[in-house]
Design a protein around this motif. Structure first.
Motif, PDB file in Angstrom:
ATOM      1  N   UNK A 115       3.515   0.027  11.526  1.00  0.00           N
ATOM      2  CA  UNK A 115       4.956  -0.180  11.393  1.00  0.00           C
ATOM      3  C   UNK A 115       5.749   1.085  11.187  1.00  0.00           C
ATOM      4  N   UNK A 116       5.065   2.192  10.908  1.00  0.00           N
ATOM      5  CA  UNK A 116       5.749   3.477  10.813  1.00  0.00           C
ATOM      6  C   UNK A 116       6.334   3.814   9.463  1.00  0.00           C
ATOM      7  N   UNK A 117       6.021   3.052   8.418  1.00  0.00           N
ATOM      8  CA  UNK A 117       6.640   3.311   7.113  1.00  0.00           C
ATOM      9  C   UNK A 117       6.198   4.646   6.524  1.00  0.00           C
ATOM     10  N   UNK A 118       4.943   5.030   6.723  1.00  0.00           N
ATOM     11  CA  UNK A 118       4.464   6.286   6.159  1.00  0.00           C
ATOM     12  C   UNK A 118       5.018   7.479   6.939  1.00  0.00           C
ATOM     13  N   UNK A 119       5.050   7.408   8.266  1.00  0.00           N
ATOM     14  CA  UNK A 119       5.600   8.550   9.015  1.00  0.00           C
ATOM     15  C   UNK A 119       7.092   8.712   8.730  1.00  0.00           C
ATOM     16  N   UNK A 120       7.797   7.607   8.548  1.00  0.00           N
ATOM     17  CA  UNK A 120       9.223   7.712   8.232  1.00  0.00           C
ATOM     18  C   UNK A 120       9.419   8.389   6.880  1.00  0.00           C
ATOM     19  N   UNK A 121       8.593   8.026   5.916  1.00  0.00           N
ATOM     20  CA  UNK A 121       8.672   8.654   4.593  1.00  0.00           C
ATOM     21  C   UNK A 121       8.305  10.134   4.672  1.00  0.00           C
ATOM     22  N   UNK A 122       7.235  10.453   5.384  1.00  0.00           N
ATOM     23  CA  UNK A 122       6.825  11.848   5.527  1.00  0.00           C
ATOM     24  C   UNK A 122       7.929  12.684   6.172  1.00  0.00           C
ATOM     25  N   UNK A 123       8.583  12.126   7.180  1.00  0.00           N
ATOM     26  CA  UNK A 123       9.622  12.863   7.889  1.00  0.00           C
ATOM     27  C   UNK A 123      10.766  13.250   6.959  1.00  0.00           C
ATOM     28  N   UNK A 124      11.010  12.431   5.938  1.00  0.00           N
ATOM     29  CA  UNK A 124      12.071  12.733   4.973  1.00  0.00           C
ATOM     30  C   UNK A 124      11.616  13.669   3.863  1.00  0.00           C
ATOM     31  N   UNK A 125      10.302  13.852   3.714  1.00  0.00           N
ATOM     32  CA  UNK A 125       9.771  14.626   2.591  1.00  0.00           C
ATOM     33  C   UNK A 125       9.368  16.048   2.970  1.00  0.00           C
ATOM     34  N   UNK A 126       8.993  16.267   4.228  1.00  0.00           N
ATOM     35  CA  UNK A 126       8.441  17.565   4.613  1.00  0.00           C
ATOM     36  C   UNK A 126       9.547  18.602   4.819  1.00  0.00           C
ATOM     37  N   UNK A 127       9.120  19.805   5.134  1.00  0.00           N
ATOM     38  CA  UNK A 127      10.059  20.890   5.397  1.00  0.00           C
ATOM     39  C   UNK A 127      11.071  20.496   6.476  1.00  0.00           C
ATOM     40  N   UNK A 167       0.774  -1.236   0.000  1.00  0.00           N
ATOM     41  CA  UNK A 167       0.000   0.000   0.000  1.00  0.00           C
ATOM     42  C   UNK A 167       0.809   1.292   0.000  1.00  0.00           C
ATOM     43  N   UNK A 168       2.050   1.270   0.454  1.00  0.00           N
ATOM     44  CA  UNK A 168       2.794   2.524   0.572  1.00  0.00           C
ATOM     45  C   UNK A 168       2.914   3.292  -0.743  1.00  0.00           C
ATOM     46  N   UNK A 169       3.207   2.632  -1.878  1.00  0.00           N
ATOM     47  CA  UNK A 169       3.304   3.412  -3.120  1.00  0.00           C
ATOM     48  C   UNK A 169       2.008   4.160  -3.439  1.00  0.00           C
ATOM     49  N   UNK A 170       0.873   3.514  -3.194  1.00  0.00           N
ATOM     50  CA  UNK A 170      -0.422   4.139  -3.459  1.00  0.00           C
ATOM     51  C   UNK A 170      -0.682   5.287  -2.483  1.00  0.00           C
ATOM     52  N   UNK A 171      -0.438   5.057  -1.197  1.00  0.00           N
ATOM     53  CA  UNK A 171      -0.675   6.104  -0.202  1.00  0.00           C
ATOM     54  C   UNK A 171       0.227   7.308  -0.456  1.00  0.00           C
ATOM     55  N   UNK A 172       1.474   7.062  -0.806  1.00  0.00           N
ATOM     56  CA  UNK A 172       2.386   8.170  -1.117  1.00  0.00           C
ATOM     57  C   UNK A 172       1.879   8.969  -2.317  1.00  0.00           C
ATOM     58  N   UNK A 173       1.413   8.270  -3.329  1.00  0.00           N
ATOM     59  CA  UNK A 173       0.873   8.957  -4.503  1.00  0.00           C
ATOM     60  C   UNK A 173      -0.318   9.824  -4.128  1.00  0.00           C
ATOM     61  N   UNK A 174      -1.206   9.296  -3.292  1.00  0.00           N
ATOM     62  CA  UNK A 174      -2.389  10.051  -2.893  1.00  0.00           C
ATOM     63  C   UNK A 174      -2.000  11.300  -2.096  1.00  0.00           C
ATOM     64  N   UNK A 175      -0.991  11.182  -1.230  1.00  0.00           N
ATOM     65  CA  UNK A 175      -0.532  12.340  -0.458  1.00  0.00           C
ATOM     66  C   UNK A 175       0.060  13.391  -1.387  1.00  0.00           C
ATOM     67  N   UNK A 176       0.894  12.956  -2.325  1.00  0.00           N
ATOM     68  CA  UNK A 176       1.527  13.908  -3.253  1.00  0.00           C
ATOM     69  C   UNK A 176       0.493  14.646  -4.099  1.00  0.00           C
ATOM     70  N   UNK A 177      -0.611  13.970  -4.397  1.00  0.00           N
ATOM     71  CA  UNK A 177      -1.659  14.597  -5.201  1.00  0.00           C
ATOM     72  C   UNK A 177      -2.344  15.750  -4.466  1.00  0.00           C
TER      73      UNK A 177
END
Length: 270
Positions: free
Chosen positions: A57-69, A30-40
């Motif tokens: 498991x924290x995969x989305x928060x870890x990704x967000x932490x690397x992407x945000x300001x 699911x992460x690729x889909x959720x990331x796409x939806x957030x970017x949209x």
């Protein structure tokens, strides 16, 4: 079905020995889909405050932490946040969303993005919690809620033999019975869009993501983890230990192809 919360109504406890395998399979699926939806919906480089509830498991928060300001942070809120990686921009909060207790102080401010994946459908107070999450948004902030609409019939697309297909279908029926008994509402994903409109949210839009799962891939590994996590309830629902052991082996066969659950992804802005 995210293993994020472990309230009495939630069957997938973070403390179970199969929880990590469950998290890994969900992230791959699911992460690729959720990331796409957030970017949209948001410009991540301009985001300063994010919240994910039911972090798992924290995969989305870890990704967000690397992407945000670089000056922003992400709050990871979970009943038992045992699987969240250390990160300078991640703040971990333990909280039961179903309790009457006020949200922790860190959740009192407004967020640019709030994410809840595979969580609200499992919680009886889902509509109340949706309202609370909407209230946490800053003006222009985005709420993304994703939940699976579980399938009951015609799940098996192909199988190496009739026995394998029957075993998997019985497993899905037993899982459905366990979740139904725990208060999971299979209608909820289709009600999300209207619920966000009722909250006065704007730019509400829903996309549905689904794919077939093949034996040996992430979807099959997810099923294997759920056999371990739900074993007593699956036996209560009529499956035997021998059948569950056989199905665990059959899940590695690439000739087994099943219909994955459709994921309803609904986003709206404050």
């Amino acid at each position: 079905m995210s293993p994020a919360s472990a309230s009495p109504s939630y069957l997938l406890d973070n403390r179970h020995h199969a929880a990590a395998a469950h998290h890994r399979a969900l992230a791959e699926l699911l992460d690729p889909w959720t990331r796409q939806r957030i970017r949209q919906r948001v410009r991540l480089g301009q985001i300063r405050r994010c919240l994910e509830v039911g972090t798992g498991g924290g995969s989305i928060v870890a990704w967000l932490a690397d992407q945000i300001s670089p000056w922003g942070h992400v709050v990871a809120c979970d009943l038992r946040p045992a699987h969240i990686a250390d990160h300078p921009r991640i703040v971990t909060v333990a909280h039961d969303l179903q309790s009457d207790a006020p949200l922790p102080e860190l959740l009192g401010d407004r967020f640019d993005l709030v994410v809840a994946r595979l969580l609200l459908g499992h919680l009886p107070l889902r509509r109340t919690i949706l309202h609370r999450l909407a209230q946490l948004l800053a003006p222009g902030g985005v709420l993304l809620v994703e939940d699976w609409a579980g399938l009951r019939e015609e799940v098996v697309i192909a199988a190496p033999d009739r026995r394998a297909g029957e075993l998997y279908q019985r497993f899905q029926d037993a899982v459905a019975a366990a979740f139904d008994a725990a208060g999971v509402d299979r209608r909820w994903p289709r009600q999300l869009h209207a619920a966000m409109l009722d909250e006065g949210m704007v730019d509400v839009e829903t996309a549905v993501h689904a794919r077939y799962w093949t034996g040996g891939t992430a979807g099959a590994r997810l099923a294997g983890a759920m056999i371990e996590q739900l074993r007593p309830r699956l036996v209560t629902a009529g499956m035997t230990e021998a059948e569950l052991a056989e199905l665990s082996v059959r899940l590695d066969d690439p000739r087994l192809v099943v219909h994955g659950h459709p994921l309803y992804s609904t986003a709206g802005a404050r």
